[in-house]
Write a protein that holds these residues in place. Sequence first.
Motif, PDB file in Angstrom:
ATOM      1  N   SER A 408       0.847  -1.189   0.000  1.00  0.00           N
ATOM      2  CA  SER A 408       0.000   0.000   0.000  1.00  0.00           C
ATOM      3  C   SER A 408       0.878   1.234   0.000  1.00  0.00           C
ATOM      4  O   SER A 408       2.102   1.161   0.212  1.00  0.00           O
ATOM      5  CB  SER A 408      -0.929   0.012   1.220  1.00  0.00           C
ATOM      6  N   ASN A 409       0.260   2.350  -0.263  1.00  0.00           N
ATOM      7  CA  ASN A 409       1.001   3.620  -0.246  1.00  0.00           C
ATOM      8  C   ASN A 409       1.533   3.922   1.144  1.00  0.00           C
ATOM      9  O   ASN A 409       2.636   4.471   1.287  1.00  0.00           O
ATOM     10  CB  ASN A 409       0.086   4.757  -0.705  1.00  0.00           C
ATOM     11  N   GLN A 413       5.426   4.589   1.971  1.00  0.00           N
ATOM     12  CA  GLN A 413       5.890   5.794   2.638  1.00  0.00           C
ATOM     13  C   GLN A 413       6.678   5.455   3.891  1.00  0.00           C
ATOM     14  O   GLN A 413       7.694   6.095   4.203  1.00  0.00           O
ATOM     15  CB  GLN A 413       4.686   6.668   2.974  1.00  0.00           C
ATOM     16  N   GLU A 414       6.239   4.420   4.628  1.00  0.00           N
ATOM     17  CA  GLU A 414       6.960   4.028   5.837  1.00  0.00           C
ATOM     18  C   GLU A 414       8.362   3.508   5.487  1.00  0.00           C
ATOM     19  O   GLU A 414       9.354   3.843   6.157  1.00  0.00           O
ATOM     20  CB  GLU A 414       6.156   2.964   6.578  1.00  0.00           C
ATOM     21  N   ARG A 417      10.590   6.451   4.672  1.00  0.00           N
ATOM     22  CA  ARG A 417      11.039   7.178   5.868  1.00  0.00           C
ATOM     23  C   ARG A 417      12.151   6.413   6.589  1.00  0.00           C
ATOM     24  O   ARG A 417      13.134   6.990   7.060  1.00  0.00           O
ATOM     25  CB  ARG A 417       9.847   7.397   6.794  1.00  0.00           C
ATOM     26  N   VAL A 418      12.000   5.089   6.694  1.00  0.00           N
ATOM     27  CA  VAL A 418      13.037   4.291   7.358  1.00  0.00           C
ATOM     28  C   VAL A 418      14.358   4.377   6.595  1.00  0.00           C
ATOM     29  O   VAL A 418      15.436   4.555   7.185  1.00  0.00           O
ATOM     30  CB  VAL A 418      12.569   2.832   7.488  1.00  0.00           C
ATOM     31  N   ALA A 419      14.285   4.262   5.257  1.00  0.00           N
ATOM     32  CA  ALA A 419      15.508   4.356   4.468  1.00  0.00           C
ATOM     33  C   ALA A 419      16.138   5.733   4.585  1.00  0.00           C
ATOM     34  O   ALA A 419      17.371   5.873   4.653  1.00  0.00           O
ATOM     35  CB  ALA A 419      15.193   4.050   3.001  1.00  0.00           C
TER      36      ALA A 419
END
Length: 529
Positions: A408-409, A413-414, A417-419
């Motif tokens: 999912s989007n 997005q999560e 952010r982690v990368a």
Amino acid sequence: MRTDRRFSAVLLAWLALAGGVQQDVRAATEAATAPPAPTSAEAAAGSPATEAVFRPEELDQMMAPLALYPDSLLAQVLMASTYPGDVADAVAWSKANPKASGDAAVRQVANQPWDPSVQSLVAFPAVLVTLGQDPAWVQRVGDAFLAQPNEVMDSVQRLRRQAKAAGNLESNEQQKVSVQSAAQGGATTVVEPSGGTTVVQAPPAEQTIIIESADPQVVYVPSYNPSVVYGTWPYPSYPPTYYPPPPGYYFGSALVAGLGFAAGVAVIDSVWGDCDWGGGDVDIDVNKYNNINSNRKIDASQRKWQHNAANRDGVPYRDRANREQYSQRLAGSEQRDALRGRDPARAAERQQAAQTRGERGDRAAGERGSRAAAERGDRAAGERAQSADRERARQTLGERGIDAPARSNREAQERARVAGREMRDQPQARPRAQAGAQPRQRTQNSAQARQQARQQYSGGQRTRDSAFADARQPSRSKASASRGELSRASASRPKMERSSRQVQRAAPSRGSRSMGGGGARGGRGGGRR
């Protein structure tokens, strides 16, 4: 003995006579003290078959804009209001044909599927303008006339008496107002027990006010403000509604004084009804009716108006009695169609047309439903196939050690952010992340891919270490080979000797100075002994 018998007979006769007188006195007293007999309206309202749908104040409120119409025109409006759907169609037709009026307009709508009472109203555009301002009010008037005809007639008479008492209802050039005297109540003689008699006079019935056109062949439609023409309104909680006429229909100066009238409409046969104030219904002039409704003639015996439920167009009835009466047809009722002016052929055509429209609608709805179901099925099957393909792709990627794409989007997005946090915390991981972000290609079984990989690694700026890396620079190669010799020799000598002896550095040779930066570095390295 004979004397006693004679005395007994006289005594018995006297007692019988006294008893008869007392019974007469008792009967007269009961008749005098009993409440007056209810009128026809009260009897109809109190009977269980009649349902009081509207209270008197509600009836006065809804009848206030119509009560001062001429009797014949009021009868046409009351009959037509029982068909609110047809009235709305007639209003639209009158707006589209503003110049049509009189008997000619009624003949133009002869082929319309409206009730004859509604067709007659197109002769009076001013009336349709008023009725078209509030369709809900028109339906309420019709429901009241069907459920409580006597109460509606009583309400009209109450309002006319109020207008006359306020000085706003008089005869003029447009109308003729007359008062019909009611029959005087009879006298009742009451014999009192003491022997006297008392005469009780019953109260006289209220008078009936009749409004007629001054010219029988010209009808003037009145317009007035109910809040003004009736004087002080007796029901503050139920104020009357005023439907102002559009510009050009009435004389503006007359409205200020009381009543205003539209231009007279010449009619001969369009108005074929009249109010029956004593019977609470509408009388029909059969000759006028048949003259204007040549395609819907009725029998000469049909002199009382009867509601035709077929022209109601499905509008529900407000009271229970009319719902029960008109919701089903009694046996043999089809014989009254001719009296009601109905044409069986036209009714069959109307019913067939409605059935055809219904079949077309059902067929179209079925086709739309089938197409929608097929589209939903195809879409669901396609979604299931796509879901299976995605799941197999995820399994394949997992077997090869590759992270599966986000589902999912939010998950994507999560991951981003982690990368991003990892790249900020570990700067050295950026090249690896950039390199890992590039799509990997399967090159195990591709000779062309391996050749491209060799060229890529061989043409890079950074060269791998090899035995021939310093072949073109001998001095640099010698310096690299002797690197660390001086340090090892110094470490093998005693400590005192290392500390007292100064290290001498030989000057770089001319040959090494001519070799550039790399040779100079090699000379410095080679001068250590």
